[in-house]
Design an enzyme around this catalytic site. Structure first.
Site, PDB file in Angstrom:
ATOM      1  N   LYS A 240      54.671  52.891  65.373  1.00 30.78           N
ATOM      2  CA  LYS A 240      53.576  51.956  65.092  1.00 30.78           C
ATOM      3  C   LYS A 240      52.631  51.797  66.277  1.00 30.78           C
ATOM      4  CE  LYS A 240      55.998  49.344  61.518  1.00 30.78           C
ATOM      5  NZ  LYS A 240      56.400  48.007  61.023  1.00 30.78           N
TER       6      LYS A 240
ATOM      7  N   ASP B 128      52.118  44.508  56.705  1.00 32.29           N
ATOM      8  CA  ASP B 128      53.368  43.761  56.568  1.00 32.29           C
ATOM      9  C   ASP B 128      53.129  42.284  56.274  1.00 32.29           C
ATOM     10  OD1 ASP B 128      55.123  45.878  56.887  1.00 32.29           O
ATOM     11  OD2 ASP B 128      55.242  45.657  59.062  1.00 32.29           O
TER      12      ASP B 128
END
Length: 284
Positions: free
Chosen positions: A70, A111
């Site tokens: 990420k 998310d």
């Protein structure tokens, strides 16, 4: 049928082959009639930036990104959405512009929005005005702190063993964020487990079960098992429970919106994910 015209989207991570994302997103592609497929690439640590740059070379429609890439994806993209910029992490890469060699690669982080949508869409729960306790301040905790603050929570108390990560996550929630403690749980309207405690065969609870009670909403981002020890304890005490599968589905739905500018078939995606979880539970 896969043909020479089939477009490809992919997940990069290590490990990644256990992911439910292919089940969820290939179901969505089929429901929408898209000649697309979703695959998994296990990309070793240190190769995340190269994998992101290969989106252009391989003409992929987009990427989902999981650990440990990420941060690398954040560095590799040409631009970032406000949430990705705030978090310093990217879990979704989409193409902007003409889609050709000159098209920009943009990083997003789905998310937090996926979690808020799982509450709102699946359970009719609005975060606005609620006192929230967030357990954990890792990557997921930071994403959820940002999302809860953006959604209008009245208070976001971040509970974490190490104070420095808790302070960083609390800052992402804005003016309503603060470093909390276990003592905040009993007074919370919404308790969220953003740690890995309770995953698989882990019998532990991330909080004292006696602090949970009727009238609370208790959510867990862990999706296997579907009913974690925390959710089981909360249900036994009369709290409303929210399992982690919803966040997984809705973050994938946000990615699909970025890639294809379509409205995802949430019900079909959820049903496919739940069926796969039940299959895995039977064979575990």
């Amino acid at each position: 049928m896969i043909t020479g015209h089939t477009r490809v989207a992919a997940l990069i991570g290590a490990p990644a082959r256990h992911s439910l994302s292919p089940i969820i997103l290939n179901t969505a592609f089929a429901e929408l009639g898209l000649d697309w497929c979703f695959v998994v690439f296990e990309v070793p640590a240190g190769e995340g930036q190269a994998a992101v740059r290969a989106v252009r070379t391989l003409d992929l429609v987009g990427l989902s990104v999981t650990m440990p890439h990420k941060d690398a994806a954040f560095e590799a993209v040409d631009g970032r959405t406000p949430v990705a910029a705030a978090l310093g992490a990217v879990n979704c890469v989409f193409r902007d512009g003409d889609g050709g060699p000159g098209g920009r690669l943009v990083g997003d982080n789905t998310d937090g929005p996926g979690f808020v949508d799982s509450l709102r869409v699946d359970h009719g729960i609005d975060v606005a005005g609620r006192r929230c306790v967030l357990l954990g301040a890792g990557g997921a905790g930071r994403a959820l702190a940002w999302a809860l603050g953006q959604a209008g929570a009245a208070d976001v108390a971040v509970v974490n063993r190490s104070p420095a990560p808790a302070e960083r996550a609390a800052e992402l929630a804005g003016a309503v964020g603060r470093v909390g403690s276990a003592a905040d749980v009993a007074a919370a309207d919404l308790v969220v487990n953003a740690t890995s405690i309770g995953m698989g065969d882990d019998p532990r609870l991330p909080v004292d079960a006696d602090a949970l009670h009727e009238g609370q909403i208790v959510a867990d981002i862990v999706y296997f098992p579907s009913e974690t020890p925390l959710l089981r304890a909360a249900a036994a005490r009369g709290a409303t429970t929210v399992p982690g599968i919803g966040m997984l589905v809705h973050q994938a739905a946000h990615a699909l919106r970025r890639w294809a500018s379509v409205e995802p078939p949430i019900a079909a995606m959820t049903a496919a994910a739940q069926a796969e979880l039940e299959r895995r539970a039977r064979t575990a």
